[in-house]
Design a protein around this motif. Sequence first.
Motif, mmCIF file in Angstrom:
data_model
loop_
_atom_site.group_PDB
_atom_site.id
_atom_site.type_symbol
_atom_site.label_atom_id
_atom_site.label_comp_id
_atom_site.label_asym_id
_atom_site.label_seq_id
_atom_site.Cartn_x
_atom_site.Cartn_y
_atom_site.Cartn_z
ATOM 1 N N ASP A 128 88.345 20.264 -36.364
ATOM 2 C CA ASP A 128 89.718 20.579 -35.997
ATOM 3 C C ASP A 128 89.842 21.706 -34.970
ATOM 4 O O ASP A 128 90.953 22.135 -34.653
ATOM 5 C CB ASP A 128 90.529 20.955 -37.251
ATOM 6 N N ALA A 129 88.710 22.204 -34.461
ATOM 7 C CA ALA A 129 88.732 23.225 -33.411
ATOM 8 C C ALA A 129 88.418 22.583 -32.071
ATOM 9 O O ALA A 129 87.581 21.688 -31.982
ATOM 10 C CB ALA A 129 87.730 24.331 -33.716
ATOM 11 N N GLU A 130 89.109 23.031 -31.055
ATOM 12 C CA GLU A 130 88.858 22.535 -29.694
ATOM 13 C C GLU A 130 87.948 23.535 -28.993
ATOM 14 O O GLU A 130 88.371 24.629 -28.635
ATOM 15 C CB GLU A 130 90.178 22.395 -28.929
ATOM 16 N N GLY A 131 86.693 23.192 -28.820
ATOM 17 C CA GLY A 131 85.759 24.122 -28.200
ATOM 18 C C GLY A 131 85.134 25.049 -29.223
ATOM 19 O O GLY A 131 85.233 24.840 -30.438
ATOM 20 N N THR A 132 84.495 26.107 -28.730
ATOM 21 C CA THR A 132 83.798 27.057 -29.586
ATOM 22 C C THR A 132 84.655 28.297 -29.825
ATOM 23 O O THR A 132 85.093 28.932 -28.865
ATOM 24 C CB THR A 132 82.463 27.489 -28.942
ATOM 25 N N PRO A 133 84.919 28.667 -31.082
ATOM 26 C CA PRO A 133 85.702 29.869 -31.365
ATOM 27 C C PRO A 133 85.037 31.112 -30.775
ATOM 28 O O PRO A 133 83.808 31.200 -30.709
ATOM 29 C CB PRO A 133 85.722 29.933 -32.899
ATOM 30 N N ALA A 134 85.850 32.071 -30.352
ATOM 31 C CA ALA A 134 85.340 33.306 -29.755
ATOM 32 C C ALA A 134 85.770 34.510 -30.589
ATOM 33 O O ALA A 134 86.925 34.594 -31.022
ATOM 34 C CB ALA A 134 85.868 33.460 -28.330
ATOM 35 N N THR A 135 84.844 35.420 -30.818
ATOM 36 C CA THR A 135 85.176 36.651 -31.539
ATOM 37 C C THR A 135 85.985 37.553 -30.619
ATOM 38 O O THR A 135 85.558 37.848 -29.498
ATOM 39 C CB THR A 135 83.904 37.386 -31.991
ATOM 40 N N PHE A 136 87.160 37.996 -31.094
ATOM 41 C CA PHE A 136 88.013 38.824 -30.242
ATOM 42 C C PHE A 136 88.163 40.254 -30.739
ATOM 43 O O PHE A 136 88.483 41.150 -29.959
ATOM 44 C CB PHE A 136 89.393 38.173 -30.058
ATOM 45 N N VAL A 137 87.937 40.497 -32.038
ATOM 46 C CA VAL A 137 87.920 41.847 -32.590
ATOM 47 C C VAL A 137 87.027 41.871 -33.823
ATOM 48 O O VAL A 137 86.576 40.823 -34.304
ATOM 49 C CB VAL A 137 89.326 42.384 -33.006
ATOM 50 N N ARG A 138 86.809 43.078 -34.346
ATOM 51 C CA ARG A 138 86.092 43.247 -35.608
ATOM 52 C C ARG A 138 86.921 44.196 -36.473
ATOM 53 O O ARG A 138 87.796 44.904 -35.976
ATOM 54 C CB ARG A 138 84.694 43.831 -35.370
ATOM 55 N N ASN A 139 86.647 44.189 -37.776
ATOM 56 C CA ASN A 139 87.414 45.046 -38.681
ATOM 57 C C ASN A 139 86.508 45.596 -39.776
ATOM 58 O O ASN A 139 85.541 44.932 -40.191
ATOM 59 C CB ASN A 139 88.572 44.266 -39.313
ATOM 60 N N GLN A 140 86.827 46.812 -40.229
ATOM 61 C CA GLN A 140 85.996 47.493 -41.212
ATOM 62 C C GLN A 140 86.826 47.881 -42.430
ATOM 63 O O GLN A 140 88.025 48.141 -42.330
ATOM 64 C CB GLN A 140 85.367 48.747 -40.584
ATOM 65 N N LEU A 141 86.185 47.909 -43.577
ATOM 66 C CA LEU A 141 86.879 48.225 -44.824
ATOM 67 C C LEU A 141 87.166 49.711 -44.981
ATOM 68 O O LEU A 141 86.495 50.564 -44.407
ATOM 69 C CB LEU A 141 86.039 47.759 -46.016
ATOM 70 N N GLU A 142 88.164 49.984 -45.799
ATOM 71 C CA GLU A 142 88.511 51.352 -46.170
ATOM 72 C C GLU A 142 89.167 51.299 -47.553
ATOM 73 O O GLU A 142 89.738 50.275 -47.936
ATOM 74 C CB GLU A 142 89.472 51.965 -45.141
ATOM 75 N N ILE A 143 89.080 52.368 -48.287
ATOM 76 C CA ILE A 143 89.746 52.445 -49.588
ATOM 77 C C ILE A 143 91.158 52.986 -49.379
ATOM 78 O O ILE A 143 91.341 54.015 -48.730
ATOM 79 C CB ILE A 143 88.984 53.363 -50.560
ATOM 80 N N ALA A 144 92.135 52.279 -49.902
ATOM 81 C CA ALA A 144 93.520 52.753 -49.869
ATOM 82 C C ALA A 144 93.848 53.370 -51.228
ATOM 83 O O ALA A 144 93.667 52.718 -52.264
ATOM 84 C CB ALA A 144 94.471 51.606 -49.569
#
Length: 281
Positions: A128-144
Amino acid sequence: MTRSARRTRRTLHVTGVAAAALLALSGCSSDDSGDSGDSGDSDAAAASGSATASADVSGDVTVFAAASLKESFTQLGKDFEKAHPGTKVTFSFGGSDALAASITGGAPADVFASASPKTMKIVTDAGDAEGTPATFVRNQLEIATLPGNPDRIASLKDLTKSGLKVVLCDKTVPCGAAAQTALEASKLSLTPVSYEEDVKSALNKVVLKEADAAVVYKTDVQAAGDKVEGVDFPESAEAVNDYPITLLKDAPNADAAKAFIELVQSAEGQKVLTGAGFLQP
């Protein structure tokens, strides 16, 4: 009804809406030009960079995106509509696994932005994807924690204290999977009072004081402002999530979808995203 049939029906609907929108715009263009003097130079600057594309891009764009992208993507949606008059961006935010299941189940959408490659793979494996997905950002965990950190939480290990009410994202959701990776890296075992369907739900438990702490993303802690307090922990470096984005196959509005993805990946889009606390890929 098959997924393609559902998309075809939505394409006809979108075409009709787009045509009606263009007629409405042409009918009131003189009024709009009369008000343009109040918009200032910033409006002109926002539109000038995409003048050529604006002539070709119109209609609705439906974006399925991870809950942690809500604030930044909402802003980017407004920027996109401003740069491309005649477009409307509609978002569906939620747990990436649930969104992926909706897409493979036939839900009509143009773009999918996931909080992990694993949940994106659900969509790519289904074709269901057209082409190859691209990574656009990254995210890191934190304790709230609660404002002021009354329980003096200073580490991931502190979350195992007896009597402390801790909330995690469900293990099938990227933020939950990342939390489990961090716990395993620390050789810690934690039984939360609840597993939540997405990161916003987990954070909201702390905001409503129904929990003492939650393991969420740094971006969500930042978005919550003074409603929570963030606590960094070194094990989060072991569980940084890549966020991929893709155009979906049979997208009802592929041209506008491609333009939105280009905005997300552009310097302008990256500025919005890193300002929200995301890491560059």
